[in-house]
Design a protein around this motif. Structure first.
Motif, short mmCIF file in Angstrom:
data_model
loop_
_atom_site.label_atom_id
_atom_site.label_comp_id
_atom_site.label_asym_id
_atom_site.label_seq_id
_atom_site.Cartn_x
_atom_site.Cartn_y
_atom_site.Cartn_z
N HIS A 162 -10.07 9.68 -11.33
CA HIS A 162 -8.79 8.49 -11.29
C HIS A 162 -8.91 7.80 -10.17
CE1 HIS A 162 -4.65 9.25 -11.44
NE2 HIS A 162 -4.92 9.22 -9.90
N GLN A 163 -9.29 8.50 -8.31
CA GLN A 163 -9.40 7.58 -7.34
C GLN A 163 -10.16 7.20 -7.82
OE1 GLN A 163 -8.73 11.30 -5.51
NE2 GLN A 163 -7.04 10.02 -4.11
N PRO A 164 -10.36 5.04 -6.79
CA PRO A 164 -11.15 4.67 -6.67
C PRO A 164 -12.45 5.52 -5.61
CG PRO A 164 -9.44 2.98 -6.59
CD PRO A 164 -9.15 4.76 -6.27
N LEU A 165 -13.41 5.54 -5.37
CA LEU A 165 -13.90 6.39 -4.21
C LEU A 165 -13.46 5.14 -3.20
CD1 LEU A 165 -17.10 7.04 -6.13
CD2 LEU A 165 -15.06 7.88 -6.25
N TYR A 166 -13.83 4.08 -3.14
CA TYR A 166 -13.54 3.14 -1.83
C TYR A 166 -12.62 2.45 -1.92
CZ TYR A 166 -17.94 1.46 -3.44
OH TYR A 166 -19.12 1.26 -3.87
N VAL A 167 -11.71 1.03 -1.67
CA VAL A 167 -11.13 0.27 -2.42
C VAL A 167 -12.57 -1.09 -2.14
CG1 VAL A 167 -9.40 -1.91 -1.23
CG2 VAL A 167 -9.78 0.62 -0.82
N THR A 169 -15.88 -0.93 0.60
CA THR A 169 -17.34 -0.86 0.60
C THR A 169 -16.78 0.60 1.06
OG1 THR A 169 -16.68 -1.57 2.96
CG2 THR A 169 -17.64 -3.06 1.16
N PRO A 170 -17.45 1.66 1.43
CA PRO A 170 -17.72 3.19 0.98
C PRO A 170 -18.00 3.60 2.88
CG PRO A 170 -20.10 2.67 0.96
CD PRO A 170 -19.18 1.07 0.74
N GLU A 171 -17.79 2.22 3.73
CA GLU A 171 -18.09 2.35 4.85
C GLU A 171 -16.52 3.30 5.78
OE1 GLU A 171 -21.07 0.63 3.65
OE2 GLU A 171 -19.29 -0.35 3.75
N SER A 172 -15.51 2.78 5.30
CA SER A 172 -14.37 3.08 5.93
C SER A 172 -14.18 4.69 5.73
CB SER A 172 -12.84 2.65 5.02
OG SER A 172 -12.09 2.99 5.39
N THR A 173 -13.93 5.18 7.61
CA THR A 173 -13.75 6.51 7.20
C THR A 173 -12.06 6.94 7.02
OG1 THR A 173 -13.66 6.33 9.27
CG2 THR A 173 -15.90 6.79 8.05
N GLU A 174 -11.03 6.56 7.15
CA GLU A 174 -9.71 6.23 7.59
C GLU A 174 -9.05 6.93 6.05
OE1 GLU A 174 -5.29 4.11 7.17
OE2 GLU A 174 -6.88 3.19 7.05
N LEU A 175 -8.54 8.07 6.45
CA LEU A 175 -8.27 8.97 4.93
C LEU A 175 -7.03 8.56 4.68
CD1 LEU A 175 -7.63 11.62 3.40
CD2 LEU A 175 -7.16 12.62 5.27
N THR A 176 -7.08 8.17 3.68
CA THR A 176 -5.80 7.09 2.47
C THR A 176 -5.48 8.46 1.65
OG1 THR A 176 -6.30 5.93 1.70
CG2 THR A 176 -6.10 4.66 3.43
N TYR A 177 -4.18 7.67 0.52
CA TYR A 177 -3.62 8.50 -0.53
C TYR A 177 -4.78 7.33 -1.54
CZ TYR A 177 -0.51 8.93 -4.25
OH TYR A 177 0.28 9.22 -5.76
N TRP A 178 -4.98 6.06 -0.98
CA TRP A 178 -5.17 5.42 -2.18
C TRP A 178 -7.04 5.51 -3.10
CZ3 TRP A 178 -1.00 4.28 -3.04
CH2 TRP A 178 0.20 3.97 -1.95
N THR A 179 -7.56 6.35 -1.77
CA THR A 179 -8.80 6.94 -2.29
C THR A 179 -9.44 8.21 -2.24
OG1 THR A 179 -9.81 6.13 -0.42
CG2 THR A 179 -9.52 4.12 -1.56
N VAL A 180 -10.21 8.37 -2.38
CA VAL A 180 -11.01 9.88 -2.95
C VAL A 180 -11.32 10.48 -0.67
CG1 VAL A 180 -12.42 9.91 -4.36
CG2 VAL A 180 -13.47 9.26 -2.31
N ASP A 181 -10.91 11.26 -0.62
CA ASP A 181 -11.51 11.83 0.21
C ASP A 181 -12.61 10.86 1.09
OD1 ASP A 181 -12.18 13.30 3.52
OD2 ASP A 181 -10.40 14.87 2.58
N GLY A 203 -8.16 4.27 -12.17
CA GLY A 203 -7.16 4.19 -12.29
C GLY A 203 -6.57 4.77 -11.02
N HIS A 204 -5.55 4.96 -10.95
CA HIS A 204 -4.67 5.51 -9.78
C HIS A 204 -3.42 4.52 -8.64
CE1 HIS A 204 -3.24 8.35 -5.89
NE2 HIS A 204 -4.22 7.35 -5.46
N LEU A 205 -4.02 3.13 -9.02
CA LEU A 205 -3.29 2.73 -7.78
C LEU A 205 -2.98 1.15 -9.05
CD1 LEU A 205 -6.73 1.24 -5.11
CD2 LEU A 205 -4.87 2.75 -5.25
N HIS A 206 -2.75 1.82 -9.82
CA HIS A 206 -1.55 1.06 -11.02
C HIS A 206 -2.08 -0.46 -10.53
CE1 HIS A 206 0.85 4.34 -12.66
NE2 HIS A 206 0.32 4.82 -11.58
N GLN A 207 -3.51 -0.68 -10.53
CA GLN A 207 -4.11 -2.24 -10.26
C GLN A 207 -4.41 -2.92 -10.95
OE1 GLN A 207 -3.74 -4.01 -6.41
NE2 GLN A 207 -3.04 -2.70 -5.52
N GLN A 208 -5.04 -3.94 -11.59
CA GLN A 208 -6.59 -4.17 -12.36
C GLN A 208 -7.04 -4.97 -11.44
OE1 GLN A 208 -7.55 -7.08 -14.14
NE2 GLN A 208 -9.16 -5.88 -13.83
N ARG A 209 -8.22 -4.22 -11.78
CA ARG A 209 -8.67 -5.13 -10.08
C ARG A 209 -10.45 -5.23 -11.34
NH1 ARG A 209 -9.91 -4.07 -4.02
NH2 ARG A 209 -11.64 -3.41 -4.97
#
Length: 281
Positions: A162-167, A169-181, A203-209
């Motif tokens: 449902h959620q992207p694993l990351y936006v 790249t996977p290096e980000s450590t910030e917890l946000t609503y947009w990706t998995v923990d 899905g989840h972000l209601h955007q196609q990319r």
């Protein structure tokens, strides 16, 4: 060359309490009826607010069953709840994931993860909301993913979440609503770095990319129901138009993805009806 044709739909957000978003979903039923794809996958947020209103579940199931197709589902945050570090608990009418909410999903849709082998591919669907939840079952999902990788053989791998694993790249450590923990995501490193992983579709972000990272296609599916303006969902380089995706997975590991919209789809914005469909609790 042999290939697998997949229709990915997401974020239908249906409920009997409002007729918002029904028009697009009615049009989608006709598309589903006519579909000749090998697989149809729904990447979550089936319900508008199934975490608070069980009535959304039988309504959604009956609504989509009218298409007469075998649809593979995975849950979204509106189906089982949000990351508990970002949300109030269920006991306070908050949106946090909980065992009760997970069991409700399973009563209506069965297991919240699945594996499908077709031709030279293995397709995995996971419950992204379990990642970092701290709930019983989180570790079991990691173990199950490990088993799927251990038995993969020479197959190519595609992941649906449902959620992207990351936006990007996977290096980000910030917890946000947009990706998995991001803390939980550390347990997915073997999956994300696997040489046979070719696509992460979400899905989840209601955007196609459509982008890529380190040889992996990152495909975001739009919602059938609505999109948003930047005030609700920040700019991430996606197309804010309702629709769905068609993926063609080739035996050699190649992937073609096409974004599809339908004449008659209403490109409505959640911003314009937020308090109507999601009143404050």
């Amino acid at each position: 060359m042999a290939s697998i044709r997949i229709m990915q739909i997401s974020d239908t957000h249906l409920s009997p309490r409002t007729h918002r978003f029904h028009e697009n979903n009615e049009l989608m039923i006709d598309v589903l009826k006519a579909a000749d794809h090998d697989l149809i996958i729904h990447t979550g947020d089936i319900t508008l607010d199934g975490i608070r209103f069980e009535e959304d579940y039988p309504f959604c199931r009956s609504f989509l069953e009218r298409a007469g197709k075998d649809i593979r589902y995975i849950p979204g945050n509106h189906d089982v709840g949000d990351n508990p570090r970002l949300s109030q608990p269920e006991t306070a009418m908050g949106s946090a994931i909980s065992p009760t909410r997970l069991h409700r999903y399973e009563r209506y849709y069965g297991a919240d993860r699945w594996s499908i082998d077709r031709d030279n591919w293995r397709l995995l669907g996971i419950n992204s909301l379990r990642v970092g939840s701290g709930l019983e079952g989180e570790q079991q999902q990691y173990d199950w993913i490990g088993e799927q990788l251990a038995t993969l053989g020479e197959r190519h791998l595609a992941l649906f979440s449902h959620q992207p694993l990351y936006v990007d790249t996977p290096e980000s450590t910030e917890l946000t609503y947009w990706t998995v923990d991001p803390i939980g995501r550390q347990n997915l490193h073997e999956l994300m770095e696997h040489k046979q992983l070719k696509m992460i579709a979400s899905g989840h972000l209601h955007q196609q990319r459509s982008r890529g990272h380190d040889g992996v296609r990152l495909e975001w599916c739009s919602s059938i129901a609505f999109t948003t303006r930047e005030e609700l969902v920040p700019e991430m380089g996606g197309n804010r138009e309702v629709g769905y995706l068609e993926h063609v997975l080739h035996d050699d590991g190649g992937i073609e993805t096409r974004a599809v919209t339908i004449p008659g789809f209403v490109n409505s914005y959640l911003d314009d009806c937020l308090l109507e469909v999601y009143p404050k609790y």
